[in-house]
Design a protein around this motif. Structure first.
Motif, PDB file in Angstrom:
ATOM      1  N   UNK A 219     139.274  48.971  22.699  1.00 21.09           N
ATOM      2  CA  UNK A 219     137.950  48.594  23.181  1.00 21.09           C
ATOM      3  C   UNK A 219     137.477  49.622  24.198  1.00 21.09           C
ATOM      4  N   UNK A 220     136.292  50.170  23.987  1.00 22.95           N
ATOM      5  CA  UNK A 220     135.723  51.145  24.906  1.00 22.95           C
ATOM      6  C   UNK A 220     134.840  50.428  25.917  1.00 22.95           C
ATOM      7  N   UNK A 221     135.043  50.741  27.165  1.00 18.69           N
ATOM      8  CA  UNK A 221     134.219  50.186  28.234  1.00 18.69           C
ATOM      9  C   UNK A 221     133.350  51.294  28.799  1.00 18.69           C
ATOM     10  N   UNK A 222     132.054  50.982  28.959  1.00 11.35           N
ATOM     11  CA  UNK A 222     131.097  51.961  29.467  1.00 11.35           C
ATOM     12  C   UNK A 222     130.465  51.439  30.745  1.00 11.35           C
ATOM     13  N   UNK A 223     130.432  52.273  31.758  1.00 11.40           N
ATOM     14  CA  UNK A 223     129.835  51.879  33.037  1.00 11.40           C
ATOM     15  C   UNK A 223     128.816  52.923  33.452  1.00 11.40           C
ATOM     16  N   UNK A 224     127.553  52.485  33.549  1.00 16.18           N
ATOM     17  CA  UNK A 224     126.482  53.383  33.957  1.00 16.18           C
ATOM     18  C   UNK A 224     126.307  53.364  35.469  1.00 16.18           C
ATOM     19  N   UNK A 225     125.764  54.445  35.972  1.00 24.03           N
ATOM     20  CA  UNK A 225     125.419  54.532  37.389  1.00 24.03           C
ATOM     21  C   UNK A 225     124.312  55.559  37.549  1.00 24.03           C
ATOM     22  N   UNK A 226     123.691  55.558  38.723  1.00 23.61           N
ATOM     23  CA  UNK A 226     122.698  56.573  39.035  1.00 23.61           C
ATOM     24  C   UNK A 226     121.263  56.118  38.983  1.00 23.61           C
ATOM     25  N   UNK A 227     121.034  54.882  38.569  1.00 21.81           N
ATOM     26  CA  UNK A 227     119.673  54.391  38.551  1.00 21.81           C
ATOM     27  C   UNK A 227     119.133  54.177  39.956  1.00 21.81           C
ATOM     28  N   UNK A 228     117.834  53.888  40.026  1.00 21.04           N
ATOM     29  CA  UNK A 228     117.236  53.637  41.334  1.00 21.04           C
ATOM     30  C   UNK A 228     115.729  53.700  41.267  1.00 21.04           C
ATOM     31  N   UNK A 229     115.138  53.766  42.441  1.00 23.99           N
ATOM     32  CA  UNK A 229     113.686  53.838  42.597  1.00 23.99           C
ATOM     33  C   UNK A 229     113.302  55.265  42.966  1.00 23.99           C
ATOM     34  N   UNK A 230     112.331  55.808  42.253  1.00 23.87           N
ATOM     35  CA  UNK A 230     111.898  57.178  42.502  1.00 23.87           C
ATOM     36  C   UNK A 230     110.394  57.258  42.294  1.00 23.87           C
ATOM     37  N   UNK A 231     109.764  58.169  42.986  1.00 20.71           N
ATOM     38  CA  UNK A 231     108.326  58.362  42.802  1.00 20.71           C
ATOM     39  C   UNK A 231     108.054  59.182  41.549  1.00 20.71           C
ATOM     40  N   UNK A 232     106.876  59.012  41.025  1.00 23.29           N
ATOM     41  CA  UNK A 232     106.477  59.797  39.859  1.00 23.29           C
ATOM     42  C   UNK A 232     106.616  61.289  40.167  1.00 23.29           C
ATOM     43  N   UNK A 233     107.146  62.005  39.187  1.00 23.33           N
ATOM     44  CA  UNK A 233     107.406  63.425  39.373  1.00 23.33           C
ATOM     45  C   UNK A 233     108.794  63.734  39.872  1.00 23.33           C
ATOM     46  N   UNK A 234     109.511  62.706  40.289  1.00 20.51           N
ATOM     47  CA  UNK A 234     110.852  62.883  40.819  1.00 20.51           C
ATOM     48  C   UNK A 234     111.903  62.963  39.727  1.00 20.51           C
ATOM     49  N   UNK A 235     113.149  63.006  40.173  1.00 15.58           N
ATOM     50  CA  UNK A 235     114.275  63.167  39.250  1.00 15.58           C
ATOM     51  C   UNK A 235     115.378  62.162  39.563  1.00 15.58           C
ATOM     52  N   UNK A 236     116.117  61.823  38.537  1.00 12.05           N
ATOM     53  CA  UNK A 236     117.331  61.025  38.674  1.00 12.05           C
ATOM     54  C   UNK A 236     118.352  61.547  37.669  1.00 12.05           C
ATOM     55  N   UNK A 237     119.613  61.336  37.987  1.00 11.37           N
ATOM     56  CA  UNK A 237     120.674  61.690  37.049  1.00 11.37           C
ATOM     57  C   UNK A 237     121.532  60.461  36.806  1.00 11.37           C
ATOM     58  N   UNK A 238     121.528  60.008  35.561  1.00 13.31           N
ATOM     59  CA  UNK A 238     122.359  58.874  35.180  1.00 13.31           C
ATOM     60  C   UNK A 238     123.710  59.367  34.683  1.00 13.31           C
ATOM     61  N   UNK A 239     124.727  58.575  34.968  1.00  7.70           N
ATOM     62  CA  UNK A 239     126.080  58.858  34.481  1.00  7.70           C
ATOM     63  C   UNK A 239     126.598  57.650  33.737  1.00  7.70           C
ATOM     64  N   UNK A 240     127.463  57.907  32.780  1.00  7.63           N
ATOM     65  CA  UNK A 240     128.100  56.837  32.022  1.00  7.63           C
ATOM     66  C   UNK A 240     129.563  57.223  31.836  1.00  7.63           C
ATOM     67  N   UNK A 241     130.435  56.447  32.467  1.00  3.20           N
ATOM     68  CA  UNK A 241     131.866  56.707  32.419  1.00  3.20           C
ATOM     69  C   UNK A 241     132.511  55.804  31.384  1.00  3.20           C
ATOM     70  N   UNK A 242     133.285  56.400  30.478  1.00  2.00           N
ATOM     71  CA  UNK A 242     133.964  55.637  29.432  1.00  2.00           C
ATOM     72  C   UNK A 242     135.438  55.475  29.768  1.00  2.00           C
ATOM     73  N   UNK A 243     135.968  54.324  29.391  1.00  2.00           N
ATOM     74  CA  UNK A 243     137.386  54.068  29.563  1.00  2.00           C
ATOM     75  C   UNK A 243     137.861  53.170  28.427  1.00  2.00           C
ATOM     76  N   UNK A 244     139.195  53.103  28.264  1.00  2.00           N
ATOM     77  CA  UNK A 244     139.774  52.175  27.301  1.00  2.00           C
ATOM     78  C   UNK A 244     139.545  52.547  25.853  1.00  2.00           C
TER      79      UNK A 244
END
Length: 128
Positions: free
Chosen positions: A1-26
């Protein structure tokens, strides 16, 4: 069974940037992270879940929805069992819960039904 955990979301103003990550295990016995094609989907308020971007097991083949092409970049680090989504020039319409998904194939698919494993999602909110 593969487990996926996302991170990096949030609140940002238009024009801004975010980087999402997804770590897999199992991972399944005998498999490695590069046996799985990975994808990002999103679901905005009152909308259906839609494909955003994906990367094949080799980390070379990528695909983007037209709405994010040129603004988002997907990548993966197979040594770290992690997939990333770099989001630049964010717009209010990018507001959604972003989900990471994996499928038991190295080949990209845009169909949500073809993915076998899903993360819990991470909220991205872009203010105008």
């Amino acid at each position: 069974q593969v487990r996926l955990v996302e991170s990096g979301g949030g609140l940002v103003q238009a024009g801004g940037s975010l980087r999402l990550s997804c770590k897999a295990s199992g991972r399944a016995s005998g498999s490695s992270f590069d046996d799985y094609a990975m994808a990002w989907f999103r679901q905005g308020p009152g909308k259906e879940r839609s494909y955003v971007s994906g990367v094949g097991g080799n980390g070379i083949t990528t695909y983007y929805a037209d709405s994010v092409k040129g603004r988002f970049t997907v990548s993966r680090d197979n040594a770290e069992n992690t997939v990333y989504l770099q989001m630049n020039s964010l717009r209010p319409e990018d507001t959604a819960v972003y989900y990471c998904a994996a499928r038991d194939s190295r080949i990209i698919s845009t169909a949500a039904s073809s993915y076998d494993y899903w993360g819990q999602g991470t909220q991205v909110t872009v203010s105008s």
